[in-house]
Scaffold this active site. Structure first.
Site, PDB file in Angstrom:
ATOM      1  N   LYS A 118     -78.132  -3.955  51.110  1.00  0.00           N
ATOM      2  CA  LYS A 118     -78.253  -5.190  51.883  1.00  0.00           C
ATOM      3  C   LYS A 118     -76.895  -5.805  52.177  1.00  0.00           C
ATOM      4  O   LYS A 118     -76.689  -6.359  53.258  1.00  0.00           O
ATOM      5  CB  LYS A 118     -79.161  -6.190  51.153  1.00  0.00           C
ATOM      6  CG  LYS A 118     -80.602  -5.715  51.107  1.00  0.00           C
ATOM      7  CD  LYS A 118     -81.584  -6.835  50.874  1.00  0.00           C
ATOM      8  CE  LYS A 118     -83.004  -6.297  51.026  1.00  0.00           C
ATOM      9  NZ  LYS A 118     -84.035  -7.266  50.673  1.00  0.00           N
ATOM     10  N   LYS A 201     -88.214   3.154  54.405  1.00  0.00           N
ATOM     11  CA  LYS A 201     -89.440   2.473  53.974  1.00  0.00           C
ATOM     12  C   LYS A 201     -89.871   1.444  55.024  1.00  0.00           C
ATOM     13  O   LYS A 201     -89.030   0.738  55.585  1.00  0.00           O
ATOM     14  CB  LYS A 201     -89.153   1.776  52.636  1.00  0.00           C
ATOM     15  CG  LYS A 201     -90.361   1.108  52.005  1.00  0.00           C
ATOM     16  CD  LYS A 201     -89.995   0.483  50.657  1.00  0.00           C
ATOM     17  CE  LYS A 201     -91.028  -0.559  50.254  1.00  0.00           C
ATOM     18  NZ  LYS A 201     -90.691  -1.215  48.977  1.00  0.00           N
ATOM     19  N   LYS A 204     -91.179  -5.356  56.467  1.00  0.00           N
ATOM     20  CA  LYS A 204     -91.756  -6.451  57.248  1.00  0.00           C
ATOM     21  C   LYS A 204     -90.692  -7.181  58.045  1.00  0.00           C
ATOM     22  O   LYS A 204     -91.008  -7.941  58.935  1.00  0.00           O
ATOM     23  CB  LYS A 204     -92.559  -7.401  56.358  1.00  0.00           C
ATOM     24  CG  LYS A 204     -91.795  -8.025  55.209  1.00  0.00           C
ATOM     25  CD  LYS A 204     -92.656  -9.052  54.486  1.00  0.00           C
ATOM     26  CE  LYS A 204     -92.918  -8.723  53.030  1.00  0.00           C
ATOM     27  NZ  LYS A 204     -91.692  -8.630  52.203  1.00  0.00           N
TER      28      LYS A 204
END
Ligand code: TRP
Length: 339
Positions: A118, A201, A204
């Site tokens: 991230k 993966k 959302k």
């Protein structure tokens, strides 16, 4: 130690309300949460404090927090059986997280692959300290409830390891306080990947249109997304760990996670079929899954006061346990108790 409900082992898990829940959240997490709720004493929270490690629009965050809780219940979590609550409603999460942050070696935090991934996507100066400390907050979530098992996807195994290491460090320095949790990985194959990029993966918070199927997608839209899923230029329909076959594998995985059919039966059923047939079959099962979920969700959201009363009861049940554990940890660390 806090008494456990009927001596059932305790389970705790959470999902961030940082976007709309996807079929990946359902098949990789919610479905398993539902499956274990009678066997374990389950605590399922909406982890809004984790969501703010990225900037959130306040109105959106509030809405998504309610929506996520409603979706837990629509997916089959029975609030009379499991405890459903919002993380920020229990101040003990933030308080214990600070105590654990002070004990967490920077080296451990810097080694977390989620942090590395991230933070690599952001300019160095704009990386919030919360992103680095994220695992200490997750450890607090788990340790406050003396959770025995934590159902998470394998991308979270490292955070679980961190939680155990930190709990051990605390117990060693200040005396036995926390239960060491074990990971409960979902049944084989429930890791759902992006439809447009099947080696990552399903997320959302990924912007591209054909990446994720959202649980609130209109079934016809969900269908279209499945029909547009990336596959490959071969023909054979088989489960495979070959990265080049990740698209077909992902479609089969979705099909299997929904139908619970054995691998051999699925491969036999598609043996003389084409990718179009596979996609249509997956689209059918996905649409059939979304429909009842959405009906239940809409009922819940339209039933005035219901969701808030569930969250209030959840908050009371969770607070009782969390506050006891926090007090114990504060005492062990040497905080003066208020008189
Ligand atoms: N980090 C988890 C994830 O992104 C979410 C989470 C926060 C969690 N606290 C937790 C999961 C406690 C299990 C237990 O998936």
């Amino acid at each position: 130690m806090s008494p456990k409900n009927g001596n059932k082992p305790r389970v705790l898990s959470g999902i961030q309300p940082s976007g709309n829940l996807t079929i990946g959240n359902y098949l990789g997490a919610l479905k398993q949460w539902v499956a274990v709720q009678h066997e374990y004493d389950c605590f399922y929270c909406v982890v809004d404090l984790h969501a703010i490690t990225a900037v959130q629009d306040p109105a959106e965050l509030r809405l998504k927090t309610r929506e996520s809780a409603a979706m837990y219940i629509a997916a089959g979590i029975d609030p009379e059986v499991s405890t459903v609550f919002v993380q920020s409603h229990i101040p003990a999460h933030s308080e214990l997280a600070w105590m654990l942050t002070c004990m967490a070696p920077l080296g451990w935090l810097h080694r977390m692959t989620q942090f590395k991934d991230k933070s690599a996507k952001q300019a160095q100066e704009s990386i919030g300290a919360g992103l680095l400390n994220y695992p200490s907050l997750m450890a607090a979530d788990i340790l406050l409830y003396h959770a025995d098992f934590v159902p998470v996807g394998d991308d979270q195994n490292q955070h679980l390891e961190f939680t155990r290491d930190l709990a051990q460090r605390f117990n060693h320095l200040y005396g036995e306080t926390f239960t060491l949790p074990s990971v409960m990985n979902p049944a084989a194959g429930a890791r759902i990947m992006g439809l447009d990029n099947p080696t990552a993966k399903m997320s959302k918070s990924e912007a591209s249109e054909n990446h994720a199927i959202f649980l609130l997608d209109d079934p016809s839209r969900a269908r279209k997304k499945v029909m547009r899923a990336v596959t490959d230029s071969r023909r054979e329909i088989r489960f495979s760990q070959d990265p080049e076959r990740a698209g077909v594998n992902n479609l089969l995985t979705i099909y299997q996670a929904i139908t619970n059919e054995p691998t051999e039966a699925i491969q036999a059923a598609f043996a003389d079929k084409g990718y179009g047939d596979l996609k249509r079959a997956v689209a059918d099962t996905v649409a059939a899954t979304l429909q009842p979920l959405q009906t239940r969700y809409n009922e819940l959201m339209n039933e005035a006061g219901y969701l808030d009363s569930v969250l209030k009861i959840g908050r009371e049940k969770a607070a009782e346990i969390a506050e006891d554990t926090l007090k114990l940890a504060q005492d062990r660390m040497g905080f003066l108790a208020p008189s």
